[in-house]
Structure formats: C-alpha cells, structure tokens
Design a protein around this motif. Structure first.
Motif, PDB file in Angstrom:
ATOM      1  N   SER A 284       9.271   6.528  16.132  1.00 47.00           N
ATOM      2  CA  SER A 284       9.038   5.354  16.853  1.00 47.00           C
ATOM      3  C   SER A 284       8.608   4.043  16.006  1.00 47.00           C
ATOM      4  N   SER A 285       8.517   4.397  14.953  1.00 44.16           N
ATOM      5  CA  SER A 285       7.542   2.933  13.728  1.00 44.16           C
ATOM      6  C   SER A 285       7.640   3.213  12.281  1.00 44.16           C
ATOM      7  N   PHE A 286       8.641   2.394  12.022  1.00 42.32           N
ATOM      8  CA  PHE A 286       9.105   2.293  10.076  1.00 42.32           C
ATOM      9  C   PHE A 286       8.467   0.933   9.491  1.00 42.32           C
TER      10      PHE A 286
ATOM     11  N   VAL B 179     -11.190   4.637  -7.747  1.00 41.25           N
ATOM     12  CA  VAL B 179     -10.527   5.393  -6.518  1.00 41.25           C
ATOM     13  C   VAL B 179     -11.151   3.718  -5.612  1.00 41.25           C
ATOM     14  N   ASN B 180      -9.755   3.206  -4.389  1.00 40.62           N
ATOM     15  CA  ASN B 180     -10.407   2.350  -4.233  1.00 40.62           C
ATOM     16  C   ASN B 180      -9.748   2.956  -2.421  1.00 40.62           C
ATOM     17  N   VAL B 181     -10.493   2.416  -1.894  1.00 42.68           N
ATOM     18  CA  VAL B 181     -10.178   2.841  -0.463  1.00 42.68           C
ATOM     19  C   VAL B 181      -9.835   1.960   0.683  1.00 42.68           C
ATOM     20  N   SER B 182      -8.948   2.007   1.350  1.00 41.79           N
ATOM     21  CA  SER B 182      -9.286   1.286   3.056  1.00 41.79           C
ATOM     22  C   SER B 182      -9.052   2.315   4.108  1.00 41.79           C
ATOM     23  N   THR B 183     -10.022   2.033   4.976  1.00 41.20           N
ATOM     24  CA  THR B 183     -10.052   2.788   6.306  1.00 41.20           C
ATOM     25  C   THR B 183      -9.107   2.330   7.112  1.00 41.20           C
ATOM     26  N   HIS B 184      -8.004   1.171   7.275  1.00 39.20           N
ATOM     27  CA  HIS B 184      -7.526   0.915   7.500  1.00 39.20           C
ATOM     28  C   HIS B 184      -5.975   1.297   7.064  1.00 39.20           C
ATOM     29  N   SER B 185      -5.396   1.206   6.265  1.00 35.70           N
ATOM     30  CA  SER B 185      -4.403   1.384   5.923  1.00 35.70           C
ATOM     31  C   SER B 185      -4.488   0.694   3.678  1.00 35.70           C
TER      32      SER B 185
ATOM     33  N   LEU C   2       6.810  -4.170   5.038  1.00 36.96           N
ATOM     34  CA  LEU C   2       6.023  -4.640   6.675  1.00 36.96           C
ATOM     35  C   LEU C   2       6.133  -3.251   6.936  1.00 36.96           C
ATOM     36  N   ASN C   3       5.535  -3.125   8.021  1.00 40.55           N
ATOM     37  CA  ASN C   3       4.831  -1.947   8.098  1.00 40.55           C
ATOM     38  C   ASN C   3       5.460  -2.330  10.357  1.00 40.55           C
ATOM     39  N   HIS C   4       4.835  -0.716  10.651  1.00 42.85           N
ATOM     40  CA  HIS C   4       4.818  -1.139  12.707  1.00 42.85           C
ATOM     41  C   HIS C   4       6.046  -2.271  12.842  1.00 42.85           C
ATOM     42  N   GLN C   5       7.106  -1.574  11.771  1.00 44.20           N
ATOM     43  CA  GLN C   5       9.046  -2.348  12.546  1.00 44.20           C
ATOM     44  C   GLN C   5       9.224  -1.263  13.735  1.00 44.20           C
TER      45      GLN C   5
ATOM     46  N   TRP D  63      17.478  -7.350  -9.123  1.00 40.06           N
ATOM     47  CA  TRP D  63      18.175  -7.814  -7.673  1.00 40.06           C
ATOM     48  C   TRP D  63      17.277  -6.384  -7.053  1.00 40.06           C
ATOM     49  N   MET D  64      17.376  -6.705  -5.059  1.00 41.62           N
ATOM     50  CA  MET D  64      16.390  -6.315  -4.712  1.00 41.62           C
ATOM     51  C   MET D  64      16.897  -5.133  -3.504  1.00 41.62           C
ATOM     52  N   GLY D  65      16.389  -3.703  -3.474  1.00 37.36           N
ATOM     53  CA  GLY D  65      16.681  -3.036  -2.534  1.00 37.36           C
ATOM     54  C   GLY D  65      15.883  -1.998  -1.570  1.00 37.36           C
ATOM     55  N   VAL D  66      15.969  -2.235  -0.746  1.00 36.84           N
ATOM     56  CA  VAL D  66      15.769  -1.641   0.588  1.00 36.84           C
ATOM     57  C   VAL D  66      15.255  -0.229   0.835  1.00 36.84           C
ATOM     58  N   ILE D  67      14.101   0.326   1.097  1.00 34.94           N
ATOM     59  CA  ILE D  67      13.484   1.389   1.571  1.00 34.94           C
ATOM     60  C   ILE D  67      13.086   1.345   2.797  1.00 34.94           C
ATOM     61  N   ILE D  68      13.945   2.199   4.134  1.00 40.33           N
ATOM     62  CA  ILE D  68      13.184   2.000   5.242  1.00 40.33           C
ATOM     63  C   ILE D  68      12.972   3.837   5.380  1.00 40.33           C
ATOM     64  N   GLN D  69      11.677   3.808   5.870  1.00 43.28           N
ATOM     65  CA  GLN D  69      11.170   5.479   5.994  1.00 43.28           C
ATOM     66  C   GLN D  69       9.735   5.512   7.323  1.00 43.28           C
ATOM     67  N   GLU D  70       9.424   6.444   7.349  1.00 38.24           N
ATOM     68  CA  GLU D  70       8.754   6.543   8.387  1.00 38.24           C
ATOM     69  C   GLU D  70       6.822   5.866   8.269  1.00 38.24           C
ATOM     70  N   GLU D  71       6.335   5.442   8.843  1.00 38.97           N
ATOM     71  CA  GLU D  71       5.106   5.432   9.051  1.00 38.97           C
ATOM     72  C   GLU D  71       4.128   6.289   9.374  1.00 38.97           C
ATOM     73  N   MET D  72       3.265   6.301   8.790  1.00 37.96           N
ATOM     74  CA  MET D  72       2.280   8.080   8.726  1.00 37.96           C
ATOM     75  C   MET D  72       1.650   7.363   9.173  1.00 37.96           C
ATOM     76  N   PRO D  73       1.200   7.316  10.336  1.00 42.58           N
ATOM     77  CA  PRO D  73      -0.599   6.885  10.771  1.00 42.58           C
ATOM     78  C   PRO D  73      -1.466   8.132   9.617  1.00 42.58           C
ATOM     79  N   ALA D  74      -2.419   7.396   9.162  1.00 43.35           N
ATOM     80  CA  ALA D  74      -4.088   7.288   8.923  1.00 43.35           C
ATOM     81  C   ALA D  74      -4.681   7.228   9.159  1.00 43.35           C
ATOM     82  N   ARG D  75      -6.041   7.547   8.325  1.00 40.78           N
ATOM     83  CA  ARG D  75      -7.493   6.842   8.711  1.00 40.78           C
ATOM     84  C   ARG D  75      -8.237   6.460   7.937  1.00 40.78           C
ATOM     85  N   MET D  76      -7.537   6.567   6.790  1.00 45.19           N
ATOM     86  CA  MET D  76      -7.749   6.080   5.058  1.00 45.19           C
ATOM     87  C   MET D  76      -6.696   6.232   4.388  1.00 45.19           C
ATOM     88  N   GLY D  77      -6.811   5.283   3.214  1.00 46.41           N
ATOM     89  CA  GLY D  77      -5.055   5.398   2.259  1.00 46.41           C
ATOM     90  C   GLY D  77      -5.768   4.322   1.061  1.00 46.41           C
TER      91      GLY D  77
END
Length: 230
Positions: free
Chosen positions: A38-40, A136-142, A63-66, A103-117
């Motif tokens: 549902s989200s790419f 290690v650096n950490v975000s509690t968002h994405s 770009l997220n949340h597509q 050159w620029m290629g594009v990857i379209i992939q599933e957006e995985m929900p996460a509580r931190m990364g």
C-alpha cells in the motif's frame, strides 16, 4: 553558470511525460512484484553512488510514502532529476566524476513500517585505529531522516570486543532509548562486525561497512550494506 543550467535541466525532466508503453511496463512490474503493497519508496540507484571514495549518501532523491501510480511516476522523475541537481554535479566534479559518465536508475520497493532505524558504521569515525568500537546513529522516526540529514540522530558507540556501549548524543530526541532497545543495538553491532568480515574484499577483514537498518515488530532488518567512506 552551472546552477541555472542544472535547475533548467531538472525542470525539463520533471515536466517530461511518460510514454504510454513505459507507464504500462512500470504498472505491470509493480502489480507482479509488489502486489498488496500500500505504500512505496522510490529511491535512487545511480552508478555514481556507493563508490569506494564517493558514497553520495543523501545527495540523490529518495521519496517515501508514495501510494498512487501518479505519485510514483512523478517520484521517478524527481529521482532522475536529482542526478543533475547543482549539489550533486558540484560534489561529483570535486572527486573527478564527469556527468557524461553518470546514469540514474530507480528502485521502487515496499515501504516497511518501523519504530526506529538508522545507520551503523563498523568503525569509530573519531578514531580509525579503534578496532573495538562501532558507531550507531538512530532515529525513532525513519532511516530516511538520518540518511538525508533532516533530523539529528541519537548517537552511540558500542564495543564489539568486551561488550557494552555508551550514548554520545541525544540529537533531536528528548530522551535516551530504553535499555531493551540498547540491547538490540548491541546485537546489531555484533551482526555488523560479522557482515564486515563476510563482505571484506581481503583477508585483513578490516574494511568497515555502512549499514542502513530498521527495527520493526518482527525484529532487526538490514536494508542496505555498502563500503564505508568518510
């Protein structure tokens, strides 16, 4: 003269129209490979990134949340356009990479929900002779917040010889992580060392790697691994 030329090229790419056959190919590939998603995430895959002396982290668009086909098509053009952004052209020129060779290629992939990364580097950036610790650096968002530099991450050093770690900075966060999450980061640090040895190009096993990761409801997920370059 470089900046206005780059901006003009970017606008031409953004305004270009996808041909109907190309739209159909992309639609079919998404339906076949990513049915039910549902989200790419639409992200860059250039031959001028993740190089030994030029990581290019954060200079190309991802770009997220597509969630719709039209958003995905526009995001693809944004990624293409980022190859000729003033910043990316300048940074590549500084290391001797010509636009003619990019050159620029594009990857379209599933957006995985996460509580931190975040990002794990299997070295101590402050002391390259410190073989015990990893950073290690950490975000509690994405993860994207860390990679793109839009959020100041929590920062940690973990010892992969004797064990243990310490907090270097809370970044934009108002408080430190819980001990349970810190224990997961310790395990991630050990896993990073194993991945470093597995992907090492020689028998010294000393070349550090840069690992993008997240933690979801099922555990730790490694998103990307590449050679680390300062």
């Amino acid at each position: 003269e470089i900046e206005p030329l780059c901006l003009s090229l970017m606008n031409q790419i953004r305004s270009a129209r996808f041909s109907d056959p190309m739209r159909e190919i992309i639609d079919n590939m998404i339906a076949n490979q990513l049915a039910g998603v549902s989200s790419f995430v639409v992200r860059s895959s250039s031959n001028a990134e993740d190089l030994e002396n030029f990581s290019a982290a954060g200079i190309y668009e991802s770009l997220n949340h597509q969630t719709t086909a039209e958003n995905i098509f526009q995001s693809i053009k944004e990624v293409w356009a980022s190859l000729v952004s003033p910043r990316s052209v300048r940074l590549r020129q500084e290391v001797g990479i010509s636009l003619d060779d990019c050159w620029m290629g594009v990857i379209i992939q599933e957006e995985m929900p996460a509580r931190m990364g975040g990002v794990l580097v299997t070295t101590n950036p402050l002391n390259s002779n410190d073989f015990r610790n990893v950073y290690v650096n950490v975000s509690t968002h994405s993860v994207d917040s860390v990679v793109r530099g839009v959020e100041l991450p929590l920062q940690y050093i973990y010892n992969t010889v004797e064990g243990g770690g310490r907090t270097l900075s809370l970044g934009s966060a108002g408080q430190d992580l819980e001990n349970e999450d810190k224990d997961l980061l310790q395990k991630l640090s050990f896993a990073g060392r194993l991945l470093q040895s597995h992907f090492s190009p020689n028998y010294t096993f000393s070349d550090p790697v840069d690992i993008e990761w997240l933690i979801d409801d099922e555990g730790l997920v490694v998103l990307q691994l590449r050679p680390y370059s300062k």
